[in-house]
Every structure is written in structure tokens, then in C-alpha cells.
Design a protein around this motif. Structure first.
Motif, PDB file in Angstrom:
ATOM      1  N   ALA A  70       0.825  -1.213   0.000  1.00  0.00           N
ATOM      2  CA  ALA A  70       0.000   0.000   0.000  1.00  0.00           C
ATOM      3  C   ALA A  70       0.858   1.262   0.000  1.00  0.00           C
ATOM      4  CB  ALA A  70      -0.933  -0.025   1.213  1.00  0.00           C
ATOM      5  N   LYS A  71       2.099   1.168  -0.448  1.00  0.00           N
ATOM      6  CA  LYS A  71       3.010   2.317  -0.342  1.00  0.00           C
ATOM      7  C   LYS A  71       2.575   3.485  -1.217  1.00  0.00           C
ATOM      8  CE  LYS A  71       6.271   0.451  -3.759  1.00  0.00           C
ATOM      9  NZ  LYS A  71       7.638  -0.098  -3.948  1.00  0.00           N
ATOM     10  N   LYS A 155       1.941  13.316   4.681  1.00  0.00           N
ATOM     11  CA  LYS A 155       2.241  12.943   3.299  1.00  0.00           C
ATOM     12  C   LYS A 155       3.732  13.143   3.008  1.00  0.00           C
ATOM     13  CE  LYS A 155       0.940  14.347  -1.407  1.00  0.00           C
ATOM     14  NZ  LYS A 155       0.007  15.222  -2.194  1.00  0.00           N
ATOM     15  N   THR A 156       4.279  14.256   3.498  1.00  0.00           N
ATOM     16  CA  THR A 156       5.702  14.549   3.264  1.00  0.00           C
ATOM     17  C   THR A 156       6.601  13.518   3.929  1.00  0.00           C
ATOM     18  OG1 THR A 156       5.223  16.912   3.131  1.00  0.00           O
ATOM     19  CG2 THR A 156       7.512  16.272   3.567  1.00  0.00           C
ATOM     20  N   THR A 160       9.157  11.310   1.700  1.00  0.00           N
ATOM     21  CA  THR A 160      10.600  11.604   1.752  1.00  0.00           C
ATOM     22  C   THR A 160      11.372  10.719   2.723  1.00  0.00           C
ATOM     23  OG1 THR A 160      10.291  13.294   3.469  1.00  0.00           O
ATOM     24  CG2 THR A 160      10.133  14.000   1.165  1.00  0.00           C
ATOM     25  N   LYS A 161      10.706  10.144   3.681  1.00  0.00           N
ATOM     26  CA  LYS A 161      11.417   9.374   4.702  1.00  0.00           C
ATOM     27  C   LYS A 161      10.935   7.909   4.759  1.00  0.00           C
ATOM     28  CE  LYS A 161      13.932  12.738   6.531  1.00  0.00           C
ATOM     29  NZ  LYS A 161      13.620  13.295   7.852  1.00  0.00           N
ATOM     30  N   TYR A 162       9.669   7.731   5.082  1.00  0.00           N
ATOM     31  CA  TYR A 162       9.243   6.374   5.452  1.00  0.00           C
ATOM     32  C   TYR A 162       9.251   5.416   4.264  1.00  0.00           C
ATOM     33  CZ  TYR A 162       7.083   2.541   7.823  1.00  0.00           C
ATOM     34  OH  TYR A 162       6.862   1.303   8.358  1.00  0.00           O
ATOM     35  N   VAL A 163       8.590   5.775   3.163  1.00  0.00           N
ATOM     36  CA  VAL A 163       8.501   4.845   2.039  1.00  0.00           C
ATOM     37  C   VAL A 163       9.868   4.559   1.424  1.00  0.00           C
ATOM     38  CG1 VAL A 163       7.572   4.496  -0.289  1.00  0.00           C
ATOM     39  CG2 VAL A 163       6.073   5.298   1.558  1.00  0.00           C
ATOM     40  N   PRO A 164      10.750   5.575   1.208  1.00  0.00           N
ATOM     41  CA  PRO A 164      12.090   5.237   0.688  1.00  0.00           C
ATOM     42  C   PRO A 164      12.849   4.249   1.583  1.00  0.00           C
ATOM     43  CG  PRO A 164      11.685   7.589   0.453  1.00  0.00           C
ATOM     44  CD  PRO A 164      10.545   7.043   1.254  1.00  0.00           C
ATOM     45  N   TYR A 169      14.689  -1.207   2.944  1.00  0.00           N
ATOM     46  CA  TYR A 169      14.760  -2.253   3.985  1.00  0.00           C
ATOM     47  C   TYR A 169      14.266  -3.586   3.444  1.00  0.00           C
ATOM     48  CZ  TYR A 169      14.551  -4.288   8.657  1.00  0.00           C
ATOM     49  OH  TYR A 169      14.748  -5.080   9.759  1.00  0.00           O
ATOM     50  N   THR A 170      13.133  -3.582   2.740  1.00  0.00           N
ATOM     51  CA  THR A 170      12.598  -4.852   2.233  1.00  0.00           C
ATOM     52  C   THR A 170      13.520  -5.467   1.186  1.00  0.00           C
ATOM     53  OG1 THR A 170      11.250  -3.585   0.653  1.00  0.00           O
ATOM     54  CG2 THR A 170      10.186  -4.278   2.703  1.00  0.00           C
TER      55      THR A 170
END
Length: 583
Positions: A70-71, A155-156, A160-164, A169-170
Motif C-alpha cells: 500500500a506504499k 504525506k511529506t 521523503t522518509k518512510y517509504v524510501p 529495507y525490504t
């Protein structure tokens, strides 16, 4: 899809989300995903736009993969992230949405029932470290907060941080991981992007198994069921967040003794080794309480000995009602002869018992002294006078002195004395060590009598290993800490006197005198006992005992309130007085 008190978790959660004015809800499905979609159907179309993302690999991946699927949605909006196995108060989501900081993790101060990811926070509520299970250290629990698994991401932050970091990591570690690990890495960067929002008194629970479900059903029970669900547990209230238990009756001060420190230091040995058998434990109990080995039997709590004794004794049993029901519940109701005191506040004397049971003669007579729940107390000289009368009448006297160490002059009130026992060989004395010594978890009780054939028969009725290693070691080392025990009892007497004065200030309570570690109180109109217990539980997380339905009462409203330490008692009084001001 699990039901808690008849409502599915998903329905409760979607109902709570529907009040927030959200643009959409994204549900990541896995096991029985089609059934979940069919259950939700179109019922929420008028208030929620629901989208689905399916994880076909749910059996071999963990929540990091489900979230990664769901990224894209995560980066399109400010987001609330919730795990589906949670139940929580309606107010919790509003705390999160109303808080000004854009990136928040709901956390709760660590308690013993909690498991899973912990965090450490600084004075400004910045999350400075995520602590996974493998890094958890019990010596640091005072510093830990448990993640509630409800987050708010801007959203930011997601873009910029969590999804990258989630993607990186995965790719490097794999899909069988937890998304909290990504937050842990971000916390190492010292960016202070994610802050903690600590809960206070809000209720929540994570349901991982059927025991969690049982607890959640008590925590979130409907008003008509809540008291039954709590009382039916018969203890184990340490699992309930911040609850104060004023039902169960234990010494609040002896637990501060270094005897507990010594037992803790020896814990690994005690849990890994078999306890001794009945012969050795009888010897240790004899040494500990100064009664001959032939006259004493230790039990797995007094409850084990009560059951054995009640099954063993023939004939009828005289009881004072209202009373502690464990004894009469072990008898045929037709064998019971009940005396109900007519004096105010359910007071009675040895002479009252002699007068009544002289006319309604039982084969066995039970005296709980001090009595439960009334707190009535008969001095030792008078108990011995009653014992002499029973001797002449051929009646076996059973004295339960589980609360006698809470009476004034307690050192001279016990019947655990060979001379007294031998003077009245048909007398049986029962004592719960749980209550007097404040150690209910080790399960220890005593039965003493100079009727050696009775003691011998009872020893054959119980298991050879009826005493666990912790109870055995407690008896072995108690003499070193006996001064601590007497100091705890003296502290208790002072605290009870102070507590009684403060209880008497509550306008809707009539407080009855007590020589035990509890007070029986009549609840005065317009308040009812059930209403009082429910209100204190819901508003203050304090549980008291509604005694109104006990056999022997006169139809009025009664509660029993245990005496705890000064801080806990003050919290109870504050809640009662607050309620009194609103009547």
C-alpha cells in the motif's frame, strides 16, 4: 473479524473511523480476504470510501510486506495507520488527529501485560529508539513505552522518509519483517521526525489470542455484563491496565520486605527444581509457625484445605451469615444451619453463637474471625469460651483466623498454639497465608488441630507435592524477616484507622467497624451498590466488591472495600468524594 462482546473488531473500527471525516480508508487483506470484503459490503458507502489491497503472500510474509503493498496510497495523503487486532476507546483517534505534530506514534507506559515493540522517548516526547523484542531488557522497563500500533504520518514524511526507507529495507532484509523496524532506523538518524503521544487513562488492548480476547471482553463489556465478567475471573487483575483492585484482601505492606528480594534472587533455582514432599513441608511449616508437626498441614492455599475438610467432616455445619462462601459452597445446602446476627452492623458475640446453636445444634460450627465480610471480631478469650462450650456439646469448632493478624493486639489473638490446640482437641484452626502476609501468588495456607487422626487423614487427601517451591522457600526463610512482618502489621493498623476516618467522610456510605483488612459499608440511597461499583470502575478504574446479594443480608445495599496502601486508598477516597459531590 473476531467478535468482542458481539461486535466484530472491523465493524467497531470502521464505525470509529467514520466519525473523523476521512477522505478514504485502505484495508490491506490477507487470510479470508474475500469473506472480509463480503462482510463489509456497501454498509459504509455513505460515510467512508473504502479501498482494498490484497496480500496474496500473507502466510509467508509479515506486516512490512503488507504495508509495502500500500506504499502508493501511503504517499498520496496524510495517513492514519492502524493494526487490525486492536480495540480502543472512541476518544483515542481524536487525540491523534487533534494533536498538532504531523507525525505521531501512540504509546502507553509499559505495564507487565504488554508485549511487542517498545520505544524510549525523551523529555520532549521525541522517540529516540525503537526496542524490538530481541533487545528488550526487563531491568529497563521503567524507561519503556509500548507502541499502541496506531500512527499518524504526514504525506511529506511518507514520501521523503518512510517509504524510501521501507523500500530499501525490504530489498536488503526481506519481507518477513515488521514495519516498526523501519521506524527504528529513522529514530537512529536523530531527526526527531516522529514524536510519541503518550496515552493516560484511555483504554485499549491488542488481541493476539483467546486469553487477550477474554481480557478485552471484560475491559470493553457492556454495563449490564461488566461486573459479572470481572468478578468471574477470581483474580489475575494485574493483567488489566492500571486497575486498582479493592476486592481481594491482602497485606499491603509486607511485600516491601527484603524477603521478596531474596526469593527473587533464588527464582531460577526455585522454578527449575521440584519442591519437597508433604513430610518436609510439614516440618518447615511446624518450624515457621511453632506448631507440632502432628498438628499442622500446609496447603496449596487455604482453599485446598477448606475443600478437603468440608468433604471429610460428617453431619451438619453451623455458619454465621453473611459469610465467606467457600465453606458452605463445599457442603450440601441441606446440611447448613445458619445464624444471622440481629445486632446493628452484623455484630455478634460468642454468647450469641452459644445461645443460637444451643437451640439449633450442629455437628460442626464454623467461626470466621474476624468475619468476612462484616469485619466482626471476637477476642481470643471469648473464642476459647466458645471452644469449651463446643467441647462439652460434642461439636467440632472450626476457626478461620485468616484475618486475625489485622486485629489490634494481633500477637495475642492467634490460636496457632500447641497448648490451646491440645486443650481443645476437636478444634480446627485454618489460616490463609495469602491474606496476612500479602503473598497470594505463592498459594499457601495452614490447617492446625490436635486431632491427629484428622490431620493424618487430610494429609492423605492432598497431593504429595501440594506446595510449590516458592511457598516452601517462603516458609524456610520467613524467620529471618519476622520483624519486617510485625512492622508491616503495625503500619497496616495505622493505615486502617486513617482509612476508616476518611471513608466516614463519604456521604453515601455507612462504614461498619472492622478488625480485618476491609470495611463492610452500607450504600445509602439514592446510590446503589451496583451503581457505585460500576461508576468507580468506569471513571477511576477501581474495582470494589458488591456484596448485596450475599445470603444473610437484609435487602439493603452493601459493598466491601479492601484496605490498600496510603496512595491507593487516597485515590479511592478522592473518587468517592468526587462522586458524592455530584449526588
Amino acid at each position: 473479524m473476531v467478535e468482542v462482546n458481539g461486535e466484530r473488531l472491523i465493524d467497531r473500527m470502521l464505525g470509529q473511523l467514520s466519525s473523523l471525516g476521512l477522505s478514504r480508508v485502505v484495508i490491506v487483506t490477507g487470510y479470508c480476504g474475500a469473506s472480509l470484503r463480503a462482510h463489509i459490503g456497501t454498509r459504509y458507502d455513505d460515510c467512508l470510501r473504502i479501498e482494498y489491497v490484497d496480500n496474496p503472500l500473507y502466510e509467508t510474509t509479515n506486516n512490512i510486506y503488507s504495508l509495502a503493498l500500500a506504499k502508493e496510497q501511503l504517499q498520496e495523503d496524510d495517513t492514519l495507520l492502524l493494526e487490525s487486532d486492536l480495540i480502543f476507546d472512541d476518544s483515542i483517534l481524536r487525540l491523534l488527529t487533534d494533536a498538532p505534530h504531523p507525525n505521531l506514534a501512540l504509546v502507553a507506559k509499559y505495564e507487565r501485560w504488554m508485549d511487542g515493540t517498545m520505544v524510549r522517548i525523551d523529555a520532549e516526547n521525541n522517540i529516540v529508539n525503537f526496542v524490538p523484542k530481541a533487545a528488550f531488557r526487563f531491568k529497563d522497563t521503567a524507561l519503556y513505552y509500548k507502541t499502541v500500533n496506531i500512527y499518524k504520518f504526514s504525506k511529506t514524511f511518507s514520501q521523503t522518509k518512510y517509504v524510501p526507507f521501507l523500500e530499501a529495507y525490504t530489498k536488503s532484509v526481506g519481507n518477513n519483517e515488521y514495519y516498526e523496524n523501519v521506524l527504528r532506523i529513522l529514530s537512529f538518524l536523530d531527526s526527531h521526525d516522529l514524536k510519541a503521544l503518550p496515552l493516560t487513562d484511555e483504554k485499549w488492548y491488542e488481541i493476539d489470542d483467546k486469553q487477550d480476547l477474554d481480557i478485552a471482553e471484560a475491559l470493553f463489556a457492556e454495563e449490564k455484563d461488566i461486573i459479572r465478567k470481572y468478578y468471574g475471573r477470581f483474580g489475575g487483575f494485574w493483567r488489566f491496565p492500571k486497575m486498582l483492585d479493592f476486592c481481594y484482601l491482602v497485606n499491603p505492606f509486607f511485600g516491601e520486605s527484603r524477603i521478596i528480594d531474596e526469593m527473587e534472587a533464588f527464582f531460577r533455582t526455585l522454578i527449575a527444581e521440584y519442591p519437597s514432599g508433604m513430610k518436609v513441608n510439614t516440618l518447615i511449616a511446624s518450624k515457621c509457625w511453632g506448631v507440632k508437626e502432628e498438628h499442622i498441614i500446609p496447603g496449596n492455599g487455604a482453599a485446598e484445605l477448606i475443600k478437603a475438610l468440608m468433604e471429610l467432616l460428617p453431619g451438619t455445619l453451623g455458619v454465621v451469615r453473611p459469610t465467606f462462601e467457600e465453606y458452605p459452597n463445599r457442603r450440601d445446602p441441606k446440611s447448613l444451619i445458619a445464624f444471622i446476627p440481629t445486632r446493628p452492623d452484623y455484630r455478634y458475640t460468642a454468647q450469641d453463637l452459644i445461645d443460637y446453636f444451643g437451640k439449633h445444634r450442629p455437628d460442626n460450627l464454623l467461626l470466621i474471625n474476624p468475619d468476612n465480610p462484616s469485619g466482626n471480631f471476637i477476642a481470643r478469650e471469648e473464642v476459647l469460651r466458645l471452644a469449651s462450650w463446643c467441647d462439652r456439646e460434642g461439636i467440632r469448632l472450626i476457626v478461620d483466623e485468616s484475618f486475625v493478624d489485622f486485629s489490634k493486639g494481633y500477637r495475642d489473638n492467634t490460636l496457632l498454639n500447641d497448648t490451646l490446640l491440645e486443650a481443645h482437641p476437636q478444634m480446627v484452626v485454618m489460616k490463609s497465608i495469602s491474606k496476612s502476609y500479602g503473598v497470594p501468588g505463592i498459594r499457601l495456607g495452614l490447617l492446625c488441630s490436635a486431632d491427629e487422626p484428622l490431620i493424618s487423614r487430610m494429609k492423605k487427601m492432598v497431593s504429595i507435592w501440594n506446595i510449590n517451591s516458592f511457598a516452601e522457600y517462603f516458609m524456610q526463610i520467613f524467620s529471618k524477616y519476622e520483624k519486617d512482618y510485625h512492622h508491616a502489621c503495625e503500619r497496616f493498623l495505622a493505615e486502617r484507622d486513617d482509612f476508616e476516618k476518611r471513608l466516614q467522610q463519604v456521604p453515601f456510605l455507612h462504614v461498619m467497624p472492622s478488625q480485618a483488612n476491609y470495611f463492610l459499608c452500607e450504600v445509602l440511597p439514592p446510590m446503589t451498590a451496583r451503581q457505585l461499583v460500576l461508576t468507580m470502575l468506569k471513571r477511576h478504574n477501581i474495582l470494589m466488591r458488591d456484596c448485596s446479594d450475599k445470603t444473610g443480608f437484609d435487602g439493603k445495599q452493601y459493598i466491601r472495600i479492601a484496605v490498600r496502601n496510603h496512595e491507593d486508598n487516597a485515590r479511592l477516597i478522592e473518587g468517592l468524594l468526587e462522586l458524592g459531590n455530584k449526588i
